[in-house]
Design a protein around this motif. Structure first.
Motif, PDB file in Angstrom:
ATOM      1  N   CYS A  58       0.839  -1.188   0.000  1.00 51.12           N
ATOM      2  CA  CYS A  58       0.000   0.000   0.000  1.00 51.12           C
ATOM      3  C   CYS A  58       0.886   1.254   0.000  1.00 51.12           C
ATOM      4  O   CYS A  58       1.937   1.280   0.640  1.00 51.12           O
ATOM      5  CB  CYS A  58      -0.915   0.000   1.228  1.00 51.12           C
ATOM      6  SG  CYS A  58      -2.047   1.404   1.268  1.00 51.12           S
ATOM      7  N   MET A  60      -0.668   4.396   0.521  1.00 49.11           N
ATOM      8  CA  MET A  60      -1.560   5.479   0.944  1.00 49.11           C
ATOM      9  C   MET A  60      -1.116   6.136   2.240  1.00 49.11           C
ATOM     10  O   MET A  60      -1.668   7.163   2.633  1.00 49.11           O
ATOM     11  CB  MET A  60      -2.981   4.956   1.088  1.00 49.11           C
ATOM     12  CG  MET A  60      -3.570   4.431  -0.223  1.00 49.11           C
ATOM     13  SD  MET A  60      -3.875   5.737  -1.432  1.00 49.11           S
ATOM     14  CE  MET A  60      -5.410   6.412  -0.814  1.00 49.11           C
ATOM     15  N   CYS A  61      -0.191   5.531   2.962  1.00 52.76           N
ATOM     16  CA  CYS A  61       0.381   6.204   4.137  1.00 52.76           C
ATOM     17  C   CYS A  61       1.716   5.558   4.460  1.00 52.76           C
ATOM     18  O   CYS A  61       2.200   4.700   3.724  1.00 52.76           O
ATOM     19  CB  CYS A  61      -0.583   6.179   5.325  1.00 52.76           C
ATOM     20  SG  CYS A  61      -0.479   4.731   6.387  1.00 52.76           S
ATOM     21  N   ASN A  63       2.589   3.339   6.555  1.00 58.82           N
ATOM     22  CA  ASN A  63       2.652   1.990   7.123  1.00 58.82           C
ATOM     23  C   ASN A  63       3.007   0.895   6.125  1.00 58.82           C
ATOM     24  O   ASN A  63       3.486  -0.159   6.501  1.00 58.82           O
ATOM     25  CB  ASN A  63       1.319   1.648   7.798  1.00 58.82           C
ATOM     26  CG  ASN A  63       1.085   2.501   9.023  1.00 58.82           C
ATOM     27  OD1 ASN A  63       1.943   2.575   9.895  1.00 58.82           O
ATOM     28  ND2 ASN A  63      -0.051   3.162   9.085  1.00 58.82           N
ATOM     29  N   LYS A  64       2.705   1.135   4.855  1.00 61.97           N
ATOM     30  CA  LYS A  64       3.113   0.230   3.769  1.00 61.97           C
ATOM     31  C   LYS A  64       2.587  -1.190   3.948  1.00 61.97           C
ATOM     32  O   LYS A  64       3.316  -2.174   3.801  1.00 61.97           O
ATOM     33  CB  LYS A  64       4.636   0.210   3.636  1.00 61.97           C
ATOM     34  CG  LYS A  64       5.262   1.576   3.769  1.00 61.97           C
ATOM     35  CD  LYS A  64       6.332   1.846   2.817  1.00 61.97           C
ATOM     36  CE  LYS A  64       6.744   3.277   2.734  1.00 61.97           C
ATOM     37  NZ  LYS A  64       6.924   4.041   3.940  1.00 61.97           N
ATOM     38  N   CYS A  65       1.315  -1.284   4.279  1.00 63.25           N
ATOM     39  CA  CYS A  65       0.716  -2.601   4.515  1.00 63.25           C
ATOM     40  C   CYS A  65       0.782  -3.455   3.254  1.00 63.25           C
ATOM     41  O   CYS A  65       0.702  -2.948   2.133  1.00 63.25           O
ATOM     42  CB  CYS A  65      -0.737  -2.433   4.934  1.00 63.25           C
ATOM     43  SG  CYS A  65      -0.919  -1.524   6.476  1.00 63.25           S
ATOM     44  N   MET A  91      -5.166  -6.573   7.693  1.00 64.96           N
ATOM     45  CA  MET A  91      -6.108  -5.472   7.518  1.00 64.96           C
ATOM     46  C   MET A  91      -5.651  -4.524   6.413  1.00 64.96           C
ATOM     47  O   MET A  91      -4.462  -4.338   6.213  1.00 64.96           O
ATOM     48  CB  MET A  91      -6.190  -4.698   8.844  1.00 64.96           C
ATOM     49  CG  MET A  91      -7.074  -3.521   8.837  1.00 64.96           C
ATOM     50  SD  MET A  91      -6.427  -1.823   8.868  1.00 64.96           S
ATOM     51  CE  MET A  91      -4.712  -1.773   8.790  1.00 64.96           C
ATOM     52  N   LEU A  92      -6.596  -3.980   5.682  1.00 62.11           N
ATOM     53  CA  LEU A  92      -6.358  -2.761   4.901  1.00 62.11           C
ATOM     54  C   LEU A  92      -7.365  -1.751   5.416  1.00 62.11           C
ATOM     55  O   LEU A  92      -8.558  -2.056   5.491  1.00 62.11           O
ATOM     56  CB  LEU A  92      -6.641  -2.964   3.418  1.00 62.11           C
ATOM     57  CG  LEU A  92      -5.585  -3.546   2.495  1.00 62.11           C
ATOM     58  CD1 LEU A  92      -6.023  -3.344   1.047  1.00 62.11           C
ATOM     59  CD2 LEU A  92      -4.224  -2.933   2.704  1.00 62.11           C
ATOM     60  N   CYS A  93      -6.919  -0.574   5.743  1.00 59.73           N
ATOM     61  CA  CYS A  93      -7.858   0.419   6.271  1.00 59.73           C
ATOM     62  C   CYS A  93      -8.647   1.035   5.112  1.00 59.73           C
ATOM     63  O   CYS A  93      -8.432   0.714   3.937  1.00 59.73           O
ATOM     64  CB  CYS A  93      -7.116   1.483   7.066  1.00 59.73           C
ATOM     65  SG  CYS A  93      -6.225   2.662   6.046  1.00 59.73           S
ATOM     66  N   ARG A  95      -8.403   3.859   3.756  1.00 55.76           N
ATOM     67  CA  ARG A  95      -7.534   4.521   2.771  1.00 55.76           C
ATOM     68  C   ARG A  95      -6.874   3.499   1.870  1.00 55.76           C
ATOM     69  O   ARG A  95      -6.729   3.702   0.663  1.00 55.76           O
ATOM     70  CB  ARG A  95      -6.473   5.359   3.489  1.00 55.76           C
ATOM     71  CG  ARG A  95      -7.020   6.524   4.241  1.00 55.76           C
ATOM     72  CD  ARG A  95      -5.977   7.108   5.172  1.00 55.76           C
ATOM     73  NE  ARG A  95      -5.514   6.109   6.122  1.00 55.76           N
ATOM     74  CZ  ARG A  95      -4.387   6.189   6.816  1.00 55.76           C
ATOM     75  NH1 ARG A  95      -3.589   7.213   6.654  1.00 55.76           N
ATOM     76  NH2 ARG A  95      -4.055   5.251   7.680  1.00 55.76           N
ATOM     77  N   GLY A  96      -6.451   2.388   2.472  1.00 56.28           N
ATOM     78  CA  GLY A  96      -5.820   1.332   1.677  1.00 56.28           C
ATOM     79  C   GLY A  96      -6.761   0.801   0.622  1.00 56.28           C
ATOM     80  O   GLY A  96      -6.396   0.611  -0.542  1.00 56.28           O
ATOM     81  N   THR A 223       0.138   0.957  12.055  1.00 53.14           N
ATOM     82  CA  THR A 223       0.098  -0.500  12.242  1.00 53.14           C
ATOM     83  C   THR A 223       1.425  -0.959  12.837  1.00 53.14           C
ATOM     84  O   THR A 223       2.461  -0.426  12.480  1.00 53.14           O
ATOM     85  CB  THR A 223      -0.131  -1.217  10.902  1.00 53.14           C
ATOM     86  OG1 THR A 223       0.887  -0.811   9.983  1.00 53.14           O
ATOM     87  CG2 THR A 223      -1.489  -0.890  10.331  1.00 53.14           C
TER      88      THR A 223
HETATM   89  S1  SF4 Z   1      -3.778   0.078   4.504  1.00 52.84           S
HETATM   90 FE1  SF4 Z   1      -4.112   1.969   5.610  1.00 52.84          FE
HETATM   91  S2  SF4 Z   1      -2.666   1.863   7.342  1.00 52.84           S
HETATM   92 FE2  SF4 Z   1      -2.002   0.363   5.810  1.00 52.84          FE
HETATM   93  S3  SF4 Z   1      -0.499   1.468   4.530  1.00 52.84           S
HETATM   94 FE3  SF4 Z   1      -2.486   1.620   3.527  1.00 52.84          FE
HETATM   95  S4  SF4 Z   1      -3.300   3.557   4.251  1.00 52.84           S
HETATM   96 FE4  SF4 Z   1      -1.674   2.994   5.640  1.00 52.84          FE
END
Ligand code: SF4
Length: 732
Positions: A58, A60-61, A63-65, A91-93, A95-96, A223
């Protein structure tokens, strides 16, 4: 000149880093809109049309999930969490999940653009890459000749390809880089670093007792802390949360205290007082692993719970009780250090106070305590920046007590650009950063930009800063790029990959390609540091690590271990001068700073005004996601939280539009009248309030905190102190 690595080796044997096929999963219905858009606008090649599931990360922030992108008929239809990525706990939030809109947004920058009108009026013409790159390179050459290579500042934020941008700045010869920590973690890193020699990770999962000062982890997601904070083991977990506002974290906490903003240090020092004076500290640990405890003992006498009650509005009996509970839970107890920019101008010392309190209960490197980070070391990309004579040091040199050479201080740097001293900076290269939304005192940022003879922005979607640029270069999104392999440090270090799911749409290009093209135009010696393909770069990173290569291919992530190890630092020197936890900082004393944290009360709130406090929510990554269509549906605008009693007193209604005025600007926001905030504060979400029309969902809506917030500074780290602005409220 040394270049990155042997081409003979890398060209032949580079890692074939395309997608990894895994079993097909369920596919959501998000794709139809995108398919239509992709088919109409995007010239994709046949191999894009394959159905596949791609392991990636990811973007989007921070954390790089881990993500599995479901690609069907050349369209990314859904993003699912990668269950092998332990850090995000499967999990993906929101935003993810909403990352798809980053690729398919109509506000994407689709091709290179050159300004034709006044800065900020949005008049650009489409240019070829050739023309745009030639123009940027020519300006970089001209600026170097006129103002030395320090005459251009390189502004960026974190990301898998940021390294190429900052390396380019170094190879070009500018010492002037402004990076994300100067708007975020700088005080935190400094305060914990001065105490432990490193900024450790709180072992939230295994802690039985957590205290959080305004670290709103239920909404400002980190995360795995956000998830672990809520889960706990066996119902033993206690969370004490201090915040002037009843946030979602407050709702989940065991106890919430609406602390007076800016008095957290008083609470921490009073807790330390109780633990030290009542002999509740970890005596053997303190004797073996710390220095300066005797000085602390004397210093802390003044900070009694009764004294603190008057500062922070938390009853002395509660402070005493919490201190005793905290010490009893040790070492599985953590005073959580949080992240964000500075709250107040004492933030570094406030973080020092947290580090010292954690230190005296002996939670260092223990389950449920503060654990030093480890990381999996990848092969480095070596480069050699050319030497240039006559380049002065950083523009903001000598400003903050502990200025980071790589990150700088936005506040001090911008002031000096405006003053033109000690030398002029007239060029701005911006990568993935939108300072007109992210930096306090927007008017000053505009003033800084007005002084620039040339501004180039490399980004994915339009934003205010791009509108004020002379050239805009479109970057491919994180779902279209092959990125470097990333090693993420922490309690459980992990290696991640980012793989392209589709080919870059429109004329967008990866940042590495852009940097290579600029380097070629500038100088062979600069280009030599970027003369490789991304596949070669990744292959080099994973040299001698077939285990990582295999895991990334099969699972999209690599872990060396899946349970933490503790106590590795025992019996070894820490990275402080003394080799121990420095409760008393000789280093600070020598710089004329307080060697132990000294509390000073924040300025009183003037009659008729409120303290403006800021924060995030789970849908926003600062200013970057507010224009995302999915997230916009969830949160279309920000509002101003006002205490219900105050609203009654002033005859203001819920939903009414009010004018919020600070010493800098007035903004209009809708009121959210609530009992969930102290009467002396108002709150707004960060990331809204745009001045240009580049982000169509946001135009004309909401208010900008960047316009209202004064640029007070934390003088040790150079961070901006965000909660020292007072505002008046009147009906609009
Ligand atoms: S899933 Fe959410 S917390 Fe994880 S990297 Fe993407 S935006 Fe960030």
């Amino acid at each position: 000149m040394t270049i990155a690595f042997s081409k003979k080796l890398s060209r032949r044997n580079f890692l074939l880093a395309s997608s990894c096929a895994i079993g097909a999963g369920s596919v959501a219905m998000m794709g139809s809109r995108y398919r239509a858009l992709a088919a109409s606008k995007h010239v994709f090649e046949l191999d894009d049309l394959a159905n596949r599931d791609v392991f990636t990360s990811c973007g989007m922030c921070v954390n790089k999930c881990g993500v599995i992108a479901r690609v069907r008929n050349g369209v990314i239809e859904k993003l699912d969490p990668n269950p092998h990525f332990l850090k995000s706990r499967g999990m993906l939030c929101a935003r993810g999940n909403a990352g798809l809109d980053t690729v398919y947004s109509p506000d994407r920058i689709k091709y290179p653009m050159i300004r034709t009108g006044e800065r900020g009026d949005g008049k650009f013409r489409q240019a070829s890459w050739e023309e745009a790159l030639d123009l940027v390179a020519k300006n970089l050459q001209d600026l170097a000749e006129k103002y030395t290579r320090a005459g251009t500042v390189f502004v960026s934020t974190e990301g898998y390809q940021e390294h190429f941008f900052t390396t380019f700045a170094e190879c070009y010869g500018s010492p002037n880089t402004l990076r994300h920590p100067s708007l975020c973690l700088a005080s935190n890193i400094q305060g914990f670093g001065a105490t432990y020699g490193t900024n450790p990770t709180p072992d939230v999962l295994n802690a039985d007792y957590l205290i959080m000062s305004g670290a709103n982890r239920s909404e400002a997601l980190i995360t795995p802390d956000s998830i672990d904070m809520l889960t706990g083991e066996g119902g033993k977990r206690k969370v004490v949360y201090l915040d002037p506002r009843f946030t979602k974290t407050a709702a989940k906490a065991t106890e919430w205290f609406p602390i007076r903003a800016g008095s957290d240090m008083a609470f921490i020092l009073a807790m330390t007082n109780v633990i030290v004076t009542e002999g509740l500290y970890a005596k053997q640990f303190v004797a073996d692993m710390t220095i300066g405890f005797d000085e602390l003992k004397t210093h802390i006498e003044q900070y009694t719970p009764e004294w603190a009650e008057a500062e922070c509005d938390i009853p002395a009996a509660d402070i005493r009780r919490i201190a005793r509970e905290f010490a009893a839970a040790a070492p599985r107890a953590v005073y959580y250090q949080g992240r964000r920019s500075s709250f107040f101008d004492n933030d570094t010392q406030m973080r020092r106070a947290m580090a010292i309190l954690n230190g005296v209960i002996g939670n260092w490197d223990q389950p449920g305590g503060m654990v030093p980070n480890s990381s999996i070391v990848l092969e480095r990309h070596d480069y050699l920046a050319p030497w240039y004579d006559g380049v002065p040091p950083r523009l903001d040199s000598g400003s903050a007590s502990y200025l980071s050479e790589k990150d700088g201080s936005w506040k001090y740097f911008r002031d000096r650009v405006i003053e033109g001293k000690p030398y002029p900076v007239k060029g701005m290269m911006i990568y993935k950063q939108n300072p007109l939304v992210s930096v306090a005192n927007r008017q000053k940022t505009l003033e800084m930009m007005e002084q620039m003879e040339f501004i180039c922005t490399i980004d994915i979607t339009m934003n205010d800063t791009a509108y004020y640029s002379d050239v805009i270069l479109p970057e491919a999104t994180y779902l279209e790029r092959l990125d470097p392999i990333e090693s993420l440090g922490g309690i459980l270090p992990v290696v991640t990959t980012r793989e392209p799911c589709i080919k870059p749409m429109y004329e967008s290009k990866p940042n590495l390609w852009i940097i290579q093209q600029l380097s070629k135009r500038l100088d062979d010696e600069i280009y030599a540091s970027f003369d490789f393909t991304m596949e070669e770069y990744r292959h080099h990173q994973l040299r001698n690590r077939p285990d990582i290569t295999k895991a990334l291919k099969e699972k999209g992530v690599f872990y060396e271990k899946t349970t933490p190890t503790y106590g590795d630092t025992y019996g070894k020197r820490l990275k402080t001068k003394s080799g121990k936890i420095e409760i008393y900082s000789e280093k600070y004393a020598q710089k004329g700073l307080d060697p132990l944290p000294v509390y000073s009360r924040p300025a009183d709130i003037p009659e008729g005004r409120y303290r403006l406090i800021l924060g995030r929510n789970a849908y926003l990554t600062h200013g970057t996601t507010a224009n995302n269509a999915y997230l916009h549906d969830l949160m279309p605008e920000n509002s101003l939280w006002l205490n219900a009693g105050e609203a009654r007193k002033r005859g203001l209604r819920n939903g009414q539009v009010v004018k919020v005025t600070s010493s800098l600007a007035s903004e209009q926001l809708k009121l959210f009248v609530t009992e969930k905030i102290r009467p002396d504060c108002v709150f707004m979400s960060h990331g809204f309030g745009v001045i240009t029309s580049g982000q169509r969902l946001l135009q004309g809506k909401s208010g900008s905190d960047a316009a209202l917030i004064e640029d007070n500074v934390e003088p040790i780290s150079g961070n901006i102190a965000m909660h020292q602005t007072f505002v008046e409220i009147h009906p609009a």
